[in-house]
Design an enzyme around this catalytic site. Structure first.
Site, PDB file in Angstrom:
ATOM      1  CG  ASN A  42      -0.407  -0.097   2.525  1.00 14.62           C
ATOM      2  OD1 ASN A  42       0.636  -0.713   2.714  1.00 14.62           O
ATOM      3  ND2 ASN A  42      -1.056   0.492   3.509  1.00 14.62           N
ATOM      4  CD  GLU A  44      -1.547   4.859   4.593  1.00 15.79           C
ATOM      5  OE1 GLU A  44      -1.065   5.748   5.329  1.00 15.79           O
ATOM      6  OE2 GLU A  44      -2.241   3.911   5.034  1.00 15.79           O
ATOM      7  CB  CYS A  53      -5.327  -1.401  -1.615  1.00 13.22           C
ATOM      8  SG  CYS A  53      -6.622  -0.590  -0.688  1.00 13.22           S
ATOM      9  CD  GLU A  55      -5.345  -5.981  -0.978  1.00 11.92           C
ATOM     10  OE1 GLU A  55      -4.836  -4.841  -0.969  1.00 11.92           O
ATOM     11  OE2 GLU A  55      -6.060  -6.421  -0.078  1.00 11.92           O
ATOM     12  CB  CYS A  84     -10.763  -2.534   0.847  1.00 13.55           C
ATOM     13  SG  CYS A  84     -10.210  -1.968  -0.770  1.00 13.55           S
ATOM     14  CB  CYS A  87      -8.752  -4.710  -3.248  1.00  9.02           C
ATOM     15  SG  CYS A  87      -7.578  -3.350  -3.070  1.00  9.02           S
TER      16      CYS A  87
HETATM   17  N1  THU Z   1      -5.319  -1.345   2.563  1.00 11.75           N
HETATM   18  C1  THU Z   1      -4.757  -2.193   1.653  1.00 11.75           C
HETATM   19  O1  THU Z   1      -3.614  -1.999   1.214  1.00 11.75           O
HETATM   20  N2  THU Z   1      -5.488  -3.247   1.245  1.00 11.75           N
HETATM   21  C2  THU Z   1      -6.764  -3.504   1.654  1.00 11.75           C
HETATM   22  O2  THU Z   1      -7.450  -4.337   1.076  1.00 11.75           O
HETATM   23  C3  THU Z   1      -7.272  -2.809   2.847  1.00 11.75           C
HETATM   24  C4  THU Z   1      -6.658  -1.480   3.084  1.00 11.75           C
HETATM   25  C5  THU Z   1      -4.527  -0.195   3.012  1.00 11.75           C
HETATM   26  C6  THU Z   1      -5.054   1.135   2.554  1.00 11.75           C
HETATM   27  C7  THU Z   1      -4.509   2.044   3.608  1.00 11.75           C
HETATM   28  O3  THU Z   1      -3.194   2.414   3.240  1.00 11.75           O
HETATM   29  C8  THU Z   1      -4.433   1.194   4.858  1.00 11.75           C
HETATM   30  O4  THU Z   1      -4.505  -0.152   4.416  1.00 11.75           O
HETATM   31  C9  THU Z   1      -5.537   1.464   5.866  1.00 11.75           C
HETATM   32  O5  THU Z   1      -6.782   1.452   5.250  1.00 11.75           O
END
Ligand code: THU
Length: 133
Positions: A42, A44, A53, A55, A84, A87
């Site tokens: 991920n 941000e 994300c 994935e 999520c 994804c």
């Molecule tokens: N996140 C992912 O990388 N994958 C997911 O399926 C769930 C959320 C990340 C996004 C963000 O950087 C952090 O987790 C918190 O939401």
């Protein structure tokens, strides 16, 4: 076993995560049909909604490297959190029904499938104009 390498790659990718806002590091890895493993993490943004994300980073990176067929996906988080909704849609679109391994930081792994994660999915079959590629 290949899947162990896939899960380990997702665990390793957590270290590359850029998550200064949530502190929630996520790693992912996609297995392609030729056995190549492509990792993602991920990333941000200070404009939170621009975050991508792990994935999707893994799958988009794989597509950018020329891969279009996937056989499994692994995701690693601190606590075994699952993908999520956004994804799940992308995993379904690009991978259809594949095994999804979800690991926590202790290496405990839960196995599910993209169909279980995304039942009754919307996809290209419901569009009147079919995709070109
Ligand atoms: N996140 C992912 O990388 N994958 C997911 O399926 C769930 C959320 C990340 C996004 C963000 O950087 C952090 O987790 C918190 O939401």
């Amino acid at each position: 076993m290949k899947d162990n390498a896939l899960i380990q790659k997702a665990i390793d990718m957590r270290k590359k995560s850029v998550a200064p806002y949530s502190g929630y590091r996520v790693g992912a890895a996609a297995m392609t049909d030729d056995g190549t493993i492509i990792g993602g993490c991920n990333v941000e943004s200070s404009s939170y909604g621009l975050t991508c994300c792990a994935e999707r980073v893994a799958l988009y990176r794989a597509v950018a490297e020329g891969h279009r067929s996937f056989t499994a996906l692994a995701v690693a988080t601190k606590n075994g959190g699952s993908p999520c909704g956004a994804c799940r849609q992308v995993i379904w679109d690009l991978c259809k029904d594949i095994p999804v391994y979800i690991a926590d930081e202790k290496g405990k792994v839960r196995e599910t499938t993209s169909r279980q994660l995304m039942p009754d999915a919307f996809d290209a079959s419901q569009l009147t104009k079919q995709p070109n590629s």
